[in-house]
Design a protein around this motif. Structure first.
Motif, short mmCIF file in Angstrom:
data_model
loop_
_atom_site.label_atom_id
_atom_site.label_comp_id
_atom_site.label_asym_id
_atom_site.label_seq_id
_atom_site.Cartn_x
_atom_site.Cartn_y
_atom_site.Cartn_z
N VAL A 37 -8.26 -0.57 1.39
CA VAL A 37 -8.80 -1.12 0.15
C VAL A 37 -9.69 -0.09 -0.54
N GLN A 62 -6.68 -7.33 -0.07
CA GLN A 62 -7.90 -8.11 -0.17
C GLN A 62 -7.65 -9.56 0.26
N ARG A 81 -9.03 1.55 -4.23
CA ARG A 81 -10.03 1.42 -5.28
C ARG A 81 -10.42 2.78 -5.84
N TYR A 97 0.83 -1.20 0.00
CA TYR A 97 0.00 0.00 0.00
C TYR A 97 0.87 1.26 0.00
N LEU A 145 -3.74 -3.65 -3.73
CA LEU A 145 -5.14 -3.99 -3.56
C LEU A 145 -5.32 -5.50 -3.47
#
Length: 278
Positions: free
Chosen positions: A158, A139, A162, A118, A135
């Motif tokens: 997340v 997830q 997105r 991230y 991502l």
């Protein structure tokens, strides 16, 4: 008199500490290296982490298979994380997760591995390869540890990633539309908007994508050769119908209605021509 000697005392202690560190660093005693690396790591300051890392780099290969290896490998990965070397941290935490699946620290390692990716995600205007990887990792973490203490934060990350991808993709589609108006080619814009609608069903930019596809289709129709204009106007009107299905009270409806009025105006000329011929 005692206060007078304090600066001198601190200086002596500092150099003694440096000398001890250098001796351990240059020596062959792996136990001493481990203990000093652990001690420096626990202090929790940037300079100490860097010194600890230098020691750990020397002994990590030597501790494989030993009881202390689990603790050492977690410290090693986390030191890279603290020092913001996220590429290496992500990799090392992944190694820890694979090597010590029963560890009490494995869940935290998995989270920090995903969080490292991230941290590597660039701003939305740049290539988003690392964002997609981050991502995927986050997830996977949420799926593997559904009751994790980090679940709420993971879901927030997340969502952020997105939205970054959505912003990148909608601006790419808008750019195709702008280029289309300059060169008279609108199919790439239509495809980009359709991909956006398919890939981001819950996006805050979804209405913008429906409108953009309609506008691109209208522009494609009026820039086409005469024999296909009517057919493409009808296709464009179908896109308006799809827009209206979801956004009857949409913020961009006035703009969509204005384009529709132009479409209907042009289509009416075809109706007139057909009637006069009959």
């Amino acid at each position: 008199m005692k206060l007078y000697f304090l600066p001198l005392l601190f200086t002596v202690l500092f150099f003694a500490s440096c000398s001890e560190y250098q001796n351990v660093l240059k020596g062959d005693d792996t136990t001493a290296k481990f203990e000093m690396a652990d001690s420096l790591y626990q202090i929790g300051k940037t300079g100490k982490y860097k010194k600890s890392l230098r020691l750990m780099e020397q002994i990590v290969p030597l501790y494989r298979g030993k009881p202390q290896a689990e603790k050492l490998m977690y410290m090693y990965a986390n030191t890279f994380y603290v020092l913001e070397d996220y590429f290496v941290a992500g990799y090392q935490f992944e190694r820890f997760e694979t090597s010590y699946p029963q560890s009490d620290s494995v869940e935290r390692a998995a989270y920090k591995s995903a969080k490292s990716y991230y941290e590597l995600s660039p701003r939305y205007s740049l290539d988003q390869k690392d964002t997609r990887k981050a991502l995927e990792k986050l997830q996977a973490y949420v799926n593997k540890y559904p009751n994790s203490n980090f679940r709420e934060e993971s879901n927030a990350l997340v969502k952020e990633l997105r939205e970054k991808l959505e912003k990148k993709d909608i601006e790419t589609a808008d750019q195709y539309l702008l280029i289309g108006k300059q060169i008279g080619s609108f199919k790439p814009a239509i495809d980009a908007y359709e991909n956006f609608i398919s890939d981001h069903p819950g996006s805050i930019y979804r209405e913008q994508a429906f409108l953009g596809r309609f506008e691109a289709a209208y522009n494609r129709a009026i820039n086409s050769i005469p024999s296909v204009v009517e057919e493409r106007l009808i296709t464009a009107k179908g896109y308006y119908t799809q827009y209206l299905k979801y956004y009857k009270e949409g913020e961009m409806k006035a703009e969509a209605d204005a384009i529709l009025a132009e479409v209907d105006k042009l289509l009416s000329t075809y109706d007139t021509t057909t009637t006069s011929e009959n």
